[in-house]
Design a protein around this motif. Structure first.
Motif, PDB file in Angstrom:
ATOM      1  N   ALA A 169       3.109   2.938  -4.043  1.00 45.59           N
ATOM      2  CA  ALA A 169       2.759   3.921  -5.077  1.00 45.59           C
ATOM      3  C   ALA A 169       3.288   5.302  -4.749  1.00 45.59           C
ATOM      4  O   ALA A 169       3.940   5.948  -5.582  1.00 45.59           O
ATOM      5  N   ALA A 170       3.022   5.758  -3.544  1.00 42.20           N
ATOM      6  CA  ALA A 170       3.473   7.101  -3.154  1.00 42.20           C
ATOM      7  C   ALA A 170       4.988   7.189  -3.181  1.00 42.20           C
ATOM      8  O   ALA A 170       5.556   8.210  -3.606  1.00 42.20           O
ATOM      9  N   ASN A 217      -5.961  -6.364  -4.787  1.00 45.40           N
ATOM     10  CA  ASN A 217      -4.935  -5.437  -4.311  1.00 45.40           C
ATOM     11  C   ASN A 217      -3.954  -5.068  -5.419  1.00 45.40           C
ATOM     12  O   ASN A 217      -3.598  -3.892  -5.599  1.00 45.40           O
ATOM     13  N   PRO A 264       0.800  -1.230   0.000  1.00 43.22           N
ATOM     14  CA  PRO A 264       0.000   0.000   0.000  1.00 43.22           C
ATOM     15  C   PRO A 264       0.831   1.278   0.000  1.00 43.22           C
ATOM     16  O   PRO A 264       0.354   2.332  -0.416  1.00 43.22           O
ATOM     17  N   GLU A 265       2.085   1.195   0.473  1.00 46.85           N
ATOM     18  CA  GLU A 265       2.937   2.383   0.529  1.00 46.85           C
ATOM     19  C   GLU A 265       3.771   2.574  -0.743  1.00 46.85           C
ATOM     20  O   GLU A 265       4.414   3.612  -0.919  1.00 46.85           O
ATOM     21  N   VAL A 324      -5.247   2.174  -8.547  1.00 46.36           N
ATOM     22  CA  VAL A 324      -5.901   3.333  -7.930  1.00 46.36           C
ATOM     23  C   VAL A 324      -4.895   4.164  -7.142  1.00 46.36           C
ATOM     24  O   VAL A 324      -4.865   5.402  -7.228  1.00 46.36           O
ATOM     25  N   ARG A 325      -4.052   3.500  -6.371  1.00 46.29           N
ATOM     26  CA  ARG A 325      -3.062   4.230  -5.560  1.00 46.29           C
ATOM     27  C   ARG A 325      -2.084   5.009  -6.443  1.00 46.29           C
ATOM     28  O   ARG A 325      -1.712   6.144  -6.131  1.00 46.29           O
ATOM     29  N   LEU A 326      -1.652   4.386  -7.530  1.00 45.74           N
ATOM     30  CA  LEU A 326      -0.729   5.076  -8.440  1.00 45.74           C
ATOM     31  C   LEU A 326      -1.379   6.315  -9.040  1.00 45.74           C
ATOM     32  O   LEU A 326      -0.765   7.385  -9.108  1.00 45.74           O
ATOM     33  N   ARG A 357      -3.865   8.090  -7.865  1.00 43.31           N
ATOM     34  CA  ARG A 357      -4.038   9.112  -6.832  1.00 43.31           C
ATOM     35  C   ARG A 357      -2.718   9.832  -6.541  1.00 43.31           C
ATOM     36  O   ARG A 357      -2.700  11.026  -6.228  1.00 43.31           O
ATOM     37  N   ALA A 358      -1.608   9.105  -6.660  1.00 41.74           N
ATOM     38  CA  ALA A 358      -0.304   9.704  -6.353  1.00 41.74           C
ATOM     39  C   ALA A 358       0.161  10.677  -7.439  1.00 41.74           C
ATOM     40  O   ALA A 358       0.844  11.657  -7.137  1.00 41.74           O
ATOM     41  N   LEU A 374      -6.503  -2.023  -6.700  1.00 38.86           N
ATOM     42  CA  LEU A 374      -6.079  -1.029  -5.722  1.00 38.86           C
ATOM     43  C   LEU A 374      -4.690  -0.478  -6.017  1.00 38.86           C
ATOM     44  O   LEU A 374      -4.422   0.707  -5.784  1.00 38.86           O
ATOM     45  N   GLY A 375      -3.787  -1.310  -6.525  1.00 36.09           N
ATOM     46  CA  GLY A 375      -2.460  -0.814  -6.890  1.00 36.09           C
ATOM     47  C   GLY A 375      -2.552   0.271  -7.949  1.00 36.09           C
ATOM     48  O   GLY A 375      -1.858   1.296  -7.878  1.00 36.09           O
TER      49      GLY A 375
END
Length: 253
Positions: free
Chosen positions: A71-72, A113, A68-69, A120-122, A124-125, A117-118
């Motif tokens: 992407a950022a 995930n 989860p961390e 989505v996180r990218l 958003r970043a 979700l991976g």
């Protein structure tokens, strides 16, 4: 054709092999500074050497999009080394094959995930920088299963359409900010994954025979479509899912 993206900063996940590396090649050939991320340090090192042959700046980040961390961290490191991300190519490996009842709860969680979700996180970043500068390209790489259910691919049939839904929704929300969001749906492309699932020459020939153009696709044929969607030449395309499958899909729309 000049795609108009020379000097742009591109981040390609899953960029050490297969369709990710092919996309990174196509972008590097167009003059982009490219950051590739992946889980294998050896493959990443090889990818950097290969991409440097195009003469541009190349960076690599060891990362797993299931974290989860990650992407950022990947986006922040790309910004620090190359500058803000102009082009994101979100490419995640496909889930394991299998029917619905064959997949256990852990495999379902991993597929969601990694593939949904991976991504989505990218997105958003990278979005804040893209929106603030009024220019951005986001291209996801999924599969034909985003458009039609394929036998034996229950996990892919569930998660790939979800990514396509994100793309279609986001395109309507950020288009006026100069950010275009599209999805590429590869069909039978001759990658290591296809060779693993179809290990014999006869099997590959039979698979190629089911494609209307009479052959399997090459990774660079997907990479070039990704580069086009990331370019100025595709400035009126957003929210679309583009099949690159040699005509194999039977879906009309």
């Amino acid at each position: 054709m000049d795609l108009g993206i020379e000097g742009r900063v591109a981040l390609v996940t899953g960029g050490s092999a297969g369709l990710g590396l092919a996309s990174a090649r196509s972008l590097a050939r167009e003059g982009c500074a490219v950051c590739v991320s992946a889980r294998s340090p050896e493959r990443l090192a090889d990818a950097v050497v290969e991409l440097q042959e195009f003469g541009g700046t190349v960076h690599a980040v060891l990362a797993d999009v299931e974290d989860p961390e990650a992407a950022a961290r990947v986006v922040a490191e790309t910004r620090e080394v190359l500058g803000p991300v102009d082009i994101l190519v979100a490419n995640a490996g496909g889930p394991p094959r299998g029917d619905f009842l064959e997949a256990d709860p852990d495999e379902w969680e991993t597929a969601v995930n990694r593939n949904l979700l991976g991504t989505v996180r990218l997105i958003r970043a990278v979005l804040p920088d893209m929106r603030s500068r009024g220019w951005g390209r986001i291209v996801t790489i999924t599969s034909r299963s985003a458009r039609e259910a394929l036998d034996g691919l229950a996990l892919s049939n569930a998660t790939r359409p979800a990514v396509a839904g994100v793309v279609r929704t986001l395109a309507r929300e950020v288009g006026r900010d100069g950010v275009l969001v599209n999805n590429v749906l590869p069909g039978p492309i001759l990658t290591d994954r296809l060779r693993e699932t179809t290990p014999t020459r006869e099997g590959l020939a039979e698979r190629a025979g089911r494609v209307p153009v009479g052959r399997l696709g090459r990774p660079e044929e997907v990479g070039d479509v990704v580069a086009f969607l990331a370019s100025e030449r595709a400035s009126f395309m957003t929210g679309v899912s583009v099949l690159v499958d040699g005509g194999e899909s039977r879906v009309i729309a």
